[in-house]
Design a protein around this motif. Sequence first.
Motif, mmCIF file in Angstrom:
data_model
loop_
_atom_site.group_PDB
_atom_site.id
_atom_site.type_symbol
_atom_site.label_atom_id
_atom_site.label_comp_id
_atom_site.label_asym_id
_atom_site.label_seq_id
_atom_site.Cartn_x
_atom_site.Cartn_y
_atom_site.Cartn_z
ATOM 1 N N PRO A 106 -81.393 36.618 2.323
ATOM 2 C CA PRO A 106 -80.715 37.180 3.504
ATOM 3 C C PRO A 106 -79.506 36.325 3.881
ATOM 4 C CG PRO A 106 -82.805 36.154 4.118
ATOM 5 C CD PRO A 106 -82.770 36.183 2.632
ATOM 6 N N VAL A 107 -78.397 37.001 4.189
ATOM 7 C CA VAL A 107 -77.140 36.325 4.479
ATOM 8 C C VAL A 107 -76.604 36.787 5.831
ATOM 9 C CG1 VAL A 107 -74.770 35.893 3.716
ATOM 10 C CG2 VAL A 107 -76.578 36.234 2.003
ATOM 11 N N PHE A 108 -76.348 35.824 6.716
ATOM 12 C CA PHE A 108 -75.604 36.115 7.935
ATOM 13 C C PHE A 108 -74.149 35.762 7.681
ATOM 14 C CE2 PHE A 108 -73.557 34.555 11.832
ATOM 15 C CZ PHE A 108 -73.587 35.728 12.575
ATOM 16 N N ILE A 109 -73.251 36.743 7.844
ATOM 17 C CA ILE A 109 -71.821 36.520 7.687
ATOM 18 C C ILE A 109 -71.201 36.506 9.075
ATOM 19 C CG2 ILE A 109 -69.676 37.347 6.672
ATOM 20 C CD1 ILE A 109 -71.304 38.765 4.530
ATOM 21 N N ASP A 110 -70.700 35.339 9.460
ATOM 22 C CA ASP A 110 -70.126 35.230 10.806
ATOM 23 C C ASP A 110 -68.904 36.132 10.922
ATOM 24 O OD1 ASP A 110 -69.853 34.325 13.412
ATOM 25 O OD2 ASP A 110 -70.194 32.232 12.871
ATOM 26 N N LYS A 111 -68.601 36.515 12.140
ATOM 27 C CA LYS A 111 -67.502 37.446 12.369
ATOM 28 C C LYS A 111 -66.188 36.895 11.831
ATOM 29 C CE LYS A 111 -65.005 35.262 15.553
ATOM 30 N NZ LYS A 111 -63.567 34.944 15.388
ATOM 31 N N PRO A 112 -65.307 37.735 11.318
ATOM 32 C CA PRO A 112 -65.523 39.154 11.029
ATOM 33 C C PRO A 112 -66.163 39.315 9.651
ATOM 34 C CG PRO A 112 -63.286 38.587 10.445
ATOM 35 C CD PRO A 112 -63.918 37.330 10.989
ATOM 36 N N LEU A 113 -66.857 40.420 9.442
ATOM 37 C CA LEU A 113 -67.387 40.683 8.104
ATOM 38 C C LEU A 113 -66.267 40.605 7.080
ATOM 39 C CD1 LEU A 113 -69.764 41.632 6.292
ATOM 40 C CD2 LEU A 113 -69.017 43.980 6.764
ATOM 41 N N ALA A 114 -65.138 41.227 7.388
ATOM 42 C CA ALA A 114 -63.941 41.197 6.550
ATOM 43 C C ALA A 114 -62.762 41.567 7.428
ATOM 44 C CB ALA A 114 -64.077 42.169 5.377
ATOM 45 N N LEU A 115 -61.557 41.428 6.889
ATOM 46 C CA LEU A 115 -60.357 41.729 7.667
ATOM 47 C C LEU A 115 -59.818 43.132 7.420
ATOM 48 C CD1 LEU A 115 -58.280 38.413 7.589
ATOM 49 C CD2 LEU A 115 -59.834 39.253 9.347
ATOM 50 N N ASN A 116 -60.516 43.931 6.634
ATOM 51 C CA ASN A 116 -60.102 45.315 6.439
ATOM 52 C C ASN A 116 -61.292 46.133 5.980
ATOM 53 O OD1 ASN A 116 -60.114 45.352 3.369
ATOM 54 N ND2 ASN A 116 -58.589 43.749 3.724
ATOM 55 N N VAL A 117 -61.142 47.434 6.056
ATOM 56 C CA VAL A 117 -62.251 48.342 5.757
ATOM 57 C C VAL A 117 -62.641 48.275 4.289
ATOM 58 C CG1 VAL A 117 -62.926 50.774 5.656
ATOM 59 C CG2 VAL A 117 -61.726 49.895 7.672
ATOM 60 N N ASP A 118 -61.667 48.210 3.390
ATOM 61 C CA ASP A 118 -61.978 48.200 1.958
ATOM 62 C C ASP A 118 -62.863 47.014 1.588
ATOM 63 O OD1 ASP A 118 -60.579 50.521 1.539
ATOM 64 O OD2 ASP A 118 -58.770 49.539 0.772
ATOM 65 N N GLU A 119 -62.533 45.828 2.087
ATOM 66 C CA GLU A 119 -63.342 44.652 1.755
ATOM 67 C C GLU A 119 -64.702 44.707 2.442
ATOM 68 O OE1 GLU A 119 -61.244 40.974 2.225
ATOM 69 O OE2 GLU A 119 -59.758 41.498 0.685
ATOM 70 N N ALA A 120 -64.751 45.233 3.643
ATOM 71 C CA ALA A 120 -66.036 45.395 4.324
ATOM 72 C C ALA A 120 -66.948 46.333 3.541
ATOM 73 C CB ALA A 120 -65.817 45.919 5.738
ATOM 74 N N LYS A 121 -66.378 47.438 3.053
ATOM 75 C CA LYS A 121 -67.164 48.374 2.239
ATOM 76 C C LYS A 121 -67.673 47.706 0.973
ATOM 77 C CE LYS A 121 -65.093 52.826 3.575
ATOM 78 N NZ LYS A 121 -64.243 53.949 3.110
ATOM 79 N N ARG A 122 -66.838 46.893 0.362
ATOM 80 C CA ARG A 122 -67.228 46.224 -0.877
ATOM 81 C C ARG A 122 -68.388 45.266 -0.637
ATOM 82 N NH1 ARG A 122 -68.692 46.620 -5.687
ATOM 83 N NH2 ARG A 122 -68.149 44.916 -7.101
ATOM 84 N N ILE A 123 -68.356 44.528 0.465
ATOM 85 C CA ILE A 123 -69.471 43.639 0.796
ATOM 86 C C ILE A 123 -70.752 44.442 0.976
ATOM 87 C CG2 ILE A 123 -70.416 42.131 2.599
ATOM 88 C CD1 ILE A 123 -67.561 41.060 3.004
ATOM 89 N N ILE A 124 -70.667 45.541 1.704
ATOM 90 C CA ILE A 124 -71.846 46.379 1.950
ATOM 91 C C ILE A 124 -72.366 46.974 0.640
ATOM 92 C CG2 ILE A 124 -72.601 48.512 3.075
ATOM 93 C CD1 ILE A 124 -70.668 47.747 5.394
ATOM 94 N N GLN A 125 -71.453 47.386 -0.230
ATOM 95 C CA GLN A 125 -71.857 47.931 -1.527
ATOM 96 C C GLN A 125 -72.544 46.879 -2.391
ATOM 97 O OE1 GLN A 125 -68.072 49.357 -2.867
ATOM 98 N NE2 GLN A 125 -68.212 51.294 -1.742
ATOM 99 N N LEU A 126 -71.996 45.671 -2.412
ATOM 100 C CA LEU A 126 -72.617 44.590 -3.179
ATOM 101 C C LEU A 126 -74.013 44.278 -2.642
ATOM 102 C CD1 LEU A 126 -69.657 42.069 -3.663
ATOM 103 C CD2 LEU A 126 -70.974 43.156 -5.495
ATOM 104 N N ALA A 127 -74.138 44.243 -1.329
ATOM 105 C CA ALA A 127 -75.435 43.969 -0.715
ATOM 106 C C ALA A 127 -76.452 45.033 -1.109
ATOM 107 C CB ALA A 127 -75.291 43.897 0.800
#
Length: 295
Positions: A106-127
């Motif tokens: 389990p990983v807590f990523i401190d704010k912000p998850l990412a600085l744009n939607v594309d990278e945020a989606k990629r993190i969620i997809q990898l998870a």
Amino acid sequence: MQRLKIGMIGTDTSHAVAFARILNDKQHPFHVEGGSITHAVRHCSTDFELSYSREKRFSEALSEQHQIPFATLDELERQCDAILLEAADGREHLELFSRIAAWKKPVFIDKPLALNVDEAKRIIQLAAHYGTPVMSTSALRYAAALQRQLGLIDRSAIRRVSVRCPLIIEQTQSRYFWYGIHGVEMLFALLGTGCTATALKVTEEAELLIGEWSDGALGEVRCCYDVAKPFEAIIETAEETIPIRLDDQVPFYASLLEKVMVFFQTRISPVPADETLELITFLEAAEQRYSERRV
């Protein structure tokens, strides 16, 4: 409850030292049980002054005050049960997470998850691909006064929310992702998902990030140029208007870490991935509207 060994990635933020105090010092008045930080990976960004200029000081505090040894990522994988990804630079989060996603810890990523939607989606997809639980949020979401009020009202009865927060900008972290995100986290804590339209209004005193929700509720985050302005929220229902002024009688970080430690044990984030992604989308839309008004 199993006492967890927690690895920290990123030593360039005051959060690193604050979290170590609360988790590792059993005499701390707001000590959070369940685990301690046992290893840290040093990291900073060489083009982000607030990162590189403070990393040595924070690393020394972790080592000298809390006896936390420095480690490599390989050592974290072998020796730790859960990860705090604390690197201050949101631009780094995708790359850092991609190096640890396969661990399934389990990983807590401190704010912000990412600085744009594309990278945020990629993190969620990898998870999702690796089955790695991820939680990301600002500590302000769990401020005691905000959570106390949420426990007293029916969230579906809220018709309007106005949040006030300071606007502090770090150029490498875009406009609203460094400090405006705190106010947006408060807004989404109160209204949840379902934002269907956004707008931006700039006044002499603040920049207003405005949203309309699918149930008709309206929300705004007033990002104030006067950075001394406190964090506040006003909730309006059909029957009443409820002011909330946040205080630090219970430190914001302590309230957050209580939730993080439960997440580490259950592997279920209290903030769903779709809500975090919608929040990042809201911020990105506000950034785009701000850029457009300057053209």
